[in-house]
Scaffold this motif. Structure first.
Motif, PDB file in Angstrom:
ATOM      1  N   UNK A  37       0.840  -1.196   0.000  1.00  0.00           N
ATOM      2  CA  UNK A  37       0.000   0.000   0.000  1.00  0.00           C
ATOM      3  C   UNK A  37       0.875   1.247   0.000  1.00  0.00           C
ATOM      4  N   UNK A  38       0.738   2.082  -1.036  1.00  0.00           N
ATOM      5  CA  UNK A  38       1.536   3.303  -1.123  1.00  0.00           C
ATOM      6  C   UNK A  38       0.831   4.421  -0.365  1.00  0.00           C
ATOM      7  N   UNK A  39       0.640   4.199   0.922  1.00  0.00           N
ATOM      8  CA  UNK A  39      -0.163   5.098   1.746  1.00  0.00           C
ATOM      9  C   UNK A  39       0.454   6.482   1.892  1.00  0.00           C
ATOM     10  N   UNK A  40       1.769   6.586   1.771  1.00  0.00           N
ATOM     11  CA  UNK A  40       2.422   7.881   1.930  1.00  0.00           C
ATOM     12  C   UNK A  40       2.088   8.832   0.792  1.00  0.00           C
ATOM     13  N   UNK A  41       1.689   8.283  -0.371  1.00  0.00           N
ATOM     14  CA  UNK A  41       1.429   9.132  -1.542  1.00  0.00           C
ATOM     15  C   UNK A  41      -0.018   9.070  -2.004  1.00  0.00           C
ATOM     16  N   UNK A  42      -0.861   8.413  -1.228  1.00  0.00           N
ATOM     17  CA  UNK A  42      -2.274   8.379  -1.557  1.00  0.00           C
ATOM     18  C   UNK A  42      -2.891   9.750  -1.267  1.00  0.00           C
ATOM     19  N   UNK A 256       3.860   4.207   4.549  1.00  0.00           N
ATOM     20  CA  UNK A 256       3.568   5.194   5.598  1.00  0.00           C
ATOM     21  C   UNK A 256       3.600   4.513   6.957  1.00  0.00           C
ATOM     22  N   UNK A 257       2.871   5.020   7.893  1.00  0.00           N
ATOM     23  CA  UNK A 257       2.882   4.513   9.259  1.00  0.00           C
ATOM     24  C   UNK A 257       2.328   3.090   9.341  1.00  0.00           C
ATOM     25  N   UNK A 258       3.097   2.186   9.921  1.00  0.00           N
ATOM     26  CA  UNK A 258       2.616   0.817  10.094  1.00  0.00           C
ATOM     27  C   UNK A 258       1.480   0.762  11.118  1.00  0.00           C
ATOM     28  N   UNK A 259       1.539   1.628  12.087  1.00  0.00           N
ATOM     29  CA  UNK A 259       0.473   1.653  13.095  1.00  0.00           C
ATOM     30  C   UNK A 259      -0.857   2.031  12.463  1.00  0.00           C
ATOM     31  N   UNK A 260      -0.844   3.072  11.625  1.00  0.00           N
ATOM     32  CA  UNK A 260      -2.074   3.483  10.948  1.00  0.00           C
ATOM     33  C   UNK A 260      -2.544   2.398   9.986  1.00  0.00           C
ATOM     34  N   UNK A 261      -1.606   1.820   9.251  1.00  0.00           N
ATOM     35  CA  UNK A 261      -1.974   0.783   8.292  1.00  0.00           C
ATOM     36  C   UNK A 261      -2.630  -0.394   8.991  1.00  0.00           C
ATOM     37  N   UNK A 262      -2.027  -0.866  10.069  1.00  0.00           N
ATOM     38  CA  UNK A 262      -2.559  -2.039  10.770  1.00  0.00           C
ATOM     39  C   UNK A 262      -3.952  -1.762  11.321  1.00  0.00           C
ATOM     40  N   UNK A 263      -4.181  -0.548  11.780  1.00  0.00           N
ATOM     41  CA  UNK A 263      -5.502  -0.205  12.306  1.00  0.00           C
ATOM     42  C   UNK A 263      -6.548  -0.189  11.196  1.00  0.00           C
ATOM     43  N   UNK A 264      -6.227   0.438  10.067  1.00  0.00           N
ATOM     44  CA  UNK A 264      -7.166   0.502   8.951  1.00  0.00           C
ATOM     45  C   UNK A 264      -7.375  -0.867   8.306  1.00  0.00           C
ATOM     46  N   UNK A 265      -6.329  -1.665   8.264  1.00  0.00           N
ATOM     47  CA  UNK A 265      -6.419  -2.985   7.625  1.00  0.00           C
ATOM     48  C   UNK A 265      -7.472  -3.857   8.283  1.00  0.00           C
ATOM     49  N   UNK A 266      -7.656  -3.677   9.566  1.00  0.00           N
ATOM     50  CA  UNK A 266      -8.670  -4.460  10.269  1.00  0.00           C
ATOM     51  C   UNK A 266     -10.050  -4.229   9.653  1.00  0.00           C
ATOM     52  N   UNK A 273      -3.606  -7.403  10.984  1.00  0.00           N
ATOM     53  CA  UNK A 273      -2.378  -7.672  10.243  1.00  0.00           C
ATOM     54  C   UNK A 273      -1.231  -6.971  10.934  1.00  0.00           C
ATOM     55  N   UNK A 274      -0.027  -7.370  10.593  1.00  0.00           N
ATOM     56  CA  UNK A 274       1.179  -6.704  11.089  1.00  0.00           C
ATOM     57  C   UNK A 274       2.027  -6.344   9.875  1.00  0.00           C
ATOM     58  N   UNK A 275       2.084  -5.067   9.574  1.00  0.00           N
ATOM     59  CA  UNK A 275       2.748  -4.614   8.361  1.00  0.00           C
ATOM     60  C   UNK A 275       4.207  -4.227   8.632  1.00  0.00           C
ATOM     61  N   UNK A 276       4.926  -4.051   7.524  1.00  0.00           N
ATOM     62  CA  UNK A 276       6.321  -3.646   7.554  1.00  0.00           C
ATOM     63  C   UNK A 276       6.444  -2.358   6.761  1.00  0.00           C
ATOM     64  N   UNK A 277       7.204  -1.393   7.286  1.00  0.00           N
ATOM     65  CA  UNK A 277       7.378  -0.127   6.578  1.00  0.00           C
ATOM     66  C   UNK A 277       8.329  -0.298   5.400  1.00  0.00           C
ATOM     67  N   UNK A 278       7.978   0.327   4.313  1.00  0.00           N
ATOM     68  CA  UNK A 278       8.785   0.282   3.095  1.00  0.00           C
ATOM     69  C   UNK A 278       9.167   1.696   2.694  1.00  0.00           C
ATOM     70  N   UNK A 279      10.454   1.921   2.488  1.00  0.00           N
ATOM     71  CA  UNK A 279      10.942   3.197   1.980  1.00  0.00           C
ATOM     72  C   UNK A 279      11.267   3.034   0.498  1.00  0.00           C
ATOM     73  N   UNK A 280      10.589   3.760  -0.339  1.00  0.00           N
ATOM     74  CA  UNK A 280      10.819   3.661  -1.781  1.00  0.00           C
ATOM     75  C   UNK A 280      11.934   4.608  -2.213  1.00  0.00           C
TER      76      UNK A 280
END
Length: 280
Positions: A37-42, A256-266, A273-280
């Protein structure tokens, strides 16, 4: 996830693609999947064709680096603005590895347009989507290839994604915006009997959409359609299917934030889920 695994990649500009992944896992649970998920640029929906293409290609290449032979663009905007260029300009430049065939990238628009005409008896369908998808005319063009007599009416719903991502999809405050766009769509073409939710965020609004749509209107979400299409694709392309690892594993990446992603993913994926941060 083992470096030797070759998961199916699923990409979206944010969280909406998780509704597609949920159906892929339900239909084809044996495969490994990695979601990016490219959440940082959405959001992508308001960006130019060139920007969406650049961002999408960058993320697709990262999924290739993760071992994916097959990537699904579970994003209507990316499918509309970037898929054709990636398929025609970028994939042919990739040299096949010694262990398998060329990589493939598929979208969510074609599987939907291949079947949408079967759901309508009036011959009139409505498309609810982001402004970027509507402007691209991708659904109008693709539907015409399969159902040239089908009447297609589009309506852009720019407030719907923010409503969903801010957790307001079930609130009374969402009623105004959902009702507004359903009314606009039906005013344009009162004969519409089938409405496609051409954004992967919109299934979270489906109860309100059904509330304000005319009775007996068929409301189509893309997740199940894409899952059925992928199962058929893998059956027809054993050379690709054989390259997809099958350990039932899932991996989630966010820019973007793994904390935000994991909360929204629910909400979008239906389980924690438990996500991993990715720096592009």
């Amino acid at each position: 996830m083992s470096v030797l695994s070759q998961p199916i990649g699923v990409f979206d500009s944010g969280y909406g693609g998780l509704t597609v992944l949920r159906e892929l896992v339900r239909k084809l649970p044996q495969y490994d999947y990695v979601y990016l998920g490219d959440n940082a640029r959405t959001p992508y929906g308001t960006r130019s064709f060139d920007t969406v293409y650049h961002y999408t290609l960058e993320c697709v290449n990262h999924l290739f680096d993760k071992g994916c032979r097959l990537v699904i663009l579970a994003c209507n905007t990316a499918s509309a603005k970037a898929l054709r260029n990636i398929q025609q300009l970028d994939l042919p430049t990739l040299v096949p590895g010694l262990d398998g065939p060329d990589r493939r990238v598929l979208g969510v628009i074609r599987p939907t347009t291949e079947v949408i005409g079967h759901y309508s008896t009036s011959g009139h369908v409505g498309i609810l989507a982001t402004r970027g998808t509507v402007t691209s005319e991708s659904y109008v063009v693709e539907i015409d290839k399969f159902f040239p007599d089908l009447q297609v009416t589009q309506e852009a719903c720019p407030m719907w994604v923010p409503l969903v991502e801010n957790g307001e999809y079930a609130s009374p405050g969402a009623d105004y915006f959902v009702n507004q766009h359903i009314d606009r769509l039906m005013t344009k073409s009162p004969a519409i009997d089938t409405i496609l939710l051409a954004c992967t965020h919109y299934p979270l609004l489906i109860d309100k959409i059904r509330q304000f749509a005319p009775p007996n209107t068929t409301i189509l979400s893309q997740g199940g359609i894409v899952a059925d299409s992928l199962a058929d694709y893998l059956n027809r392309h054993p050379e690709i299917e054989g390259q997809c690892s099958q350990h039932g594993r899932r991996m989630f990446l966010t820019t973007d934030s793994t904390e935000d992603f994991d909360r929204q993913a629910t909400v979008f994926y239906g389980e924690s889920v438990q996500s991993v941060h990715l720096t592009l």
